[in-house]
Design an enzyme around this catalytic site. Structure first.
Site, PDB file in Angstrom:
ATOM      1  CB  SER A 147      -0.905   0.100   1.298  1.00  0.00           C
ATOM      2  OG  SER A 147      -1.533   1.245   1.389  1.00  0.00           O
ATOM      3  CE1 TYR A 194      -3.954  -1.659   5.515  1.00  0.00           C
ATOM      4  CE2 TYR A 194      -3.259   0.605   4.791  1.00  0.00           C
ATOM      5  CZ  TYR A 194      -3.438  -0.467   4.620  1.00  0.00           C
ATOM      6  OH  TYR A 194      -3.811  -0.855   3.167  1.00  0.00           O
TER       7      TYR A 194
END
Ligand SMILES: [Zn+2]
Length: 678
Positions: free
Chosen positions: A555, A568
């Site tokens: 990501s 995250y």
């Protein structure tokens, strides 16, 4: 039904039963009166299964159509056995109605039999009789004069004339057995022809059942391992074998431990019969003339010893095959082909087959089962004889077969590759799997959500076909389940070339509200899960010794810190660093590891379905429904990023197109200055 429709109907019925004919084997024909487009008059037209295709699934366009009067006129052109191959070039000149379906080399076998309907089948029960040393006498005993008999001869123009001569001189015959090959039957109507074909097969089956000596194959020699042990052994053996036989082109594997195989591989006669080679030409074109019997004693199952002996067994087989080529080759023979075995027999365990694609590997295994059935029958009632070596060679290296091979389309970029995609039920996972399938790979999907996984698999089967898509439900944070997943991949396809580590979750919370549970969940799935899957894939690729490619779907947040999502972002950063560490260790064994960084792929995403969308909307102070537009406007290019865009980048990193890249990060985020790598 019209006559062509009746022919199609009967062909589909015959071809759908493996006892009647093997996959792709056999052909059917009808001689039909049709209006000629040029003269406007009725002419006789031969409808006969064209080149390629399978009777079970053939459609009307699978038949070639030829003028009977032109086929008859060809007889004047025939210069004798030494020149029979040139007759194939005349067939297109006999085409009726500009039919583009190429006529097969079996066309003359149908054309000259003076009956309206002809079936040519490869039934195991008939070939068993045709492959007996005493096949001529047995044909007389079993069929009592209903079937004639012709000695072995390669199918071609000359055999067509011999069939005509026998059928004409003995008008009472219902058909003919071809030694070492199969069955011809005929009738005045489609129905009577069909019924005669079945009746002859039934007679043969019944006679064999009553006459086969017990025990078959000389009795039982070794024990048969229980199913789980057989599968575990095959899963360990397949990648080791695959690596050793994939030097020229990558091969895919198939494991078969059906009852027919197990009976043969546990028998006293295994080595003796396997060495004789197969009989029907269709069989050995698919399986090579003989299989490799692996040194393994199921009473003392020592897998390490089996693996240690592979190199020697394979090099012996290749040397034998090369010697066969040298002994039999003719001045104009095509160059020697891949010398590795196709079929591998393991006492007490089963059979492996390897070929350039999964369907071919599976079908090769099925053909060897046909060969086992033939040997079981023939040896049970008489003495089984394989084809003479030179005859087998002349078919394997037939210039007409070579021409067929040369006409095959160029393989796709991922042909022969096996890919494992985690998080396979999600939007990105499915898009990646779809693209890899379209590029020719086989795909194993895994996901924790069994229902969604099944749906994804069914959708992907429509893209890549049943042979090439498999799935195993599992949790990538469980060491045992990851090991089982990799074993299942090896067992299903033979090994692994591409890992797409894509399973993911997302969470958002300010630091002080981030619970230990949220933290651990991110670490477990995005770090530990990626570690477990890539470690397993690494070990498998190392064992195969043909390199590989891993692609981590990470990501933008692995590179760019983002407020309110520390668990995250930190896990994604660890994931990217893990990829770089594996890239370092993988280089020595040809394993490349790269990262694709998506950003804000909302469409089709299961992560963006729920809470994460609300959380991101809240933290950006917008409505959840406007989130796609929000991210589009935030990007430099003002574009939405779609699952297909990620799939394209993953494909690039997975394929040889990026063969000189490892340790890289490829952003697919429509432009985000903060994520520029440096
Ligand atoms: Zn045939």
């Amino acid at each position: 039904m019209s006559e062509p429709e009746l022919l199609l109907y009967r062909s589909n019925l015959l071809g759908s039963d493996l006892r009647v004919t093997n996959f792709g084997g056999g052909n059917t024909s009808a001689k039909v009166k049709m209006r000629d487009h040029l003269s406007g008059e009725d002419v006789d037209v031969l409808w006969v299964k064209g080149s390629g295709g399978d009777l079970g699934s053939i459609k009307l366009d699978g038949f070639s159509t030829l003028y009977m009067d032109k086929l008859q006129a060809l007889k004047k052109r025939y210069r004798g056995l030494a020149h029979e191959d040139e007759m194939v070039d005349y067939l297109p000149h006999c085409t009726f109605n500009l039919n583009p379906r190429a006529a097969s080399i079996d066309t003359p076998l149908h054309a000259y039999i003076p009956k309206a309907h002809v079936d040519h089948m490869h039934p195991d029960a008939i070939i068993a009789i045709a492959a007996c040393a005493d096949s001529r006498r047995l044909t007389e005993v079993i069929f009592g004069g209903q079937l004639g008999w012709l000695p072995w001869q390669r199918p071609g123009y000359d055999l067509g004339l011999k069939l005509e001569a026998l059928a004409t001189s003995q008008p009472k015959l219902k058909g003919i057995i071809l030694e070492g090959h199969g069955l011809f039957t005929w009738g005045d109507t489609a129905k009577s022809c069909y019924e005669i074909t079945l009746e002859m097969i039934r007679l043969a089956e019944q006679w064999l059942a009553e006459n086969i000596k017990q025990p078959v194959f000389g009795g039982v020699k070794t024990l048969t391992l229980p199913p789980e042990q057989r599968a575990a052994l095959a899963a360990r053996l397949m990648p080791a074998l695959r690596g050793r036989i994939s030097a020229g082109e990558r091969k895919l594997g198939d494991f078969n431990d059906s009852a027919a195989v197990l009976e043969f591989v546990a028998s006293n006669d295994l080595a003796k019969l396997a060495a004789l080679g197969t009989s029907c030409p269709d069989h050995f074109l698919r399986t090579k003339i003989r299989p490799l019997v692996l040194d393994f004693d199921p009473a003392q199952p020592d897998v390490d010893k089996l693996l240690a002996g592979l190199d020697r067994q394979l090099s012996d087989y290749r040397a034998d095959y090369t010697a066969y080529y040298e002994r039999c080759k003719r001045a104009n023979s095509p160059a020697v082909r891949d010398a590795n075995p196709v079929i591998y027999l393991i006492p007490g365990v089963g059979m492996l087959s390897f070929a350039k694609d999964k369907a071919t590997a599976r079908i090769a295994g099925e053909f060897y089962i046909n060969a086992i059935n033939v040997m079981r029958g023939a040896n049970g009632v008489d003495t089984y004889v394989g084809l003479p070596e030179q005859e087998a060679f002349d078919i394997e290296y037939w210039l007409l077969e070579e021409a067929k091979l040369q006409r095959m389309p160029k393989p796709k970029s991922l042909a022969g590759r096996v890919a494992l995609v985690t998080g396979g039920a999600g939007g990105i996972g499915q898009a990646v799997a779809r693209q890899l399938l379209q590029e020719g790979a086989c795909v194993m999907l895994t996901d924790i959500d069994a229902g969604a996984l099944e749906e994804a698999k069914q959708a992907l089967i429509k893209v890549g076909g049943k042979d090439c898509v498999a799935s195993v439900q599992g949790d990538i944070t469980s060491e045992a389940q990851v090991e089982a997943l990799l074993s299942a991949t090896s067992l299903r396809f033979g090994g692994l070339d591409i890992l797409v580590s894509n399973a993911g979750i997302a969470s958002a919370a300010p630091l002080e509200d981030t619970t230990l549970e949220i933290w651990n969940r991110n670490q477990n799935i995005l770090v530990t899960g990626y570690f477990l899957v890539s470690r397993g894939a690494f070990r498998l690729m190392k064992q195969q010794k043909i390199g590989g490619s891993m692609v981590f779907v990470a990501s933008k947040n692995g590179l760019v810190a983002s407020a309110g999502a520390s668990a995250y972002c930190t896990a994604k950063a660890a994931e990217i660093h893990l990829a770089r560490c594996i890239a370092l260790e993988g280089a020595a064994i040809g394993v490349r590891v790269n990262v694709v960084n998506p950003d804000a792929v909302i469409r089709g995403s299961r992560i963006w379905d729920g809470k994460w969308k609300e959380e991101r909307a809240a933290s950006n102070k917008i409505e959840a429904d406007n989130i796609e537009e929000f991210y589009r406007q935030r990007s430099m290019l003002k574009l939405s990023v779609l699952p297909e865009d990620i799939a394209e980048a993953v494909y690039f990193m997975a394929s040889d197109k990026s063969g000189k890249s490892t340790g890289n990060v490829l952003n697919v985020d429509a432009g985000n200055a903060a994520a520029f790598t440096r």
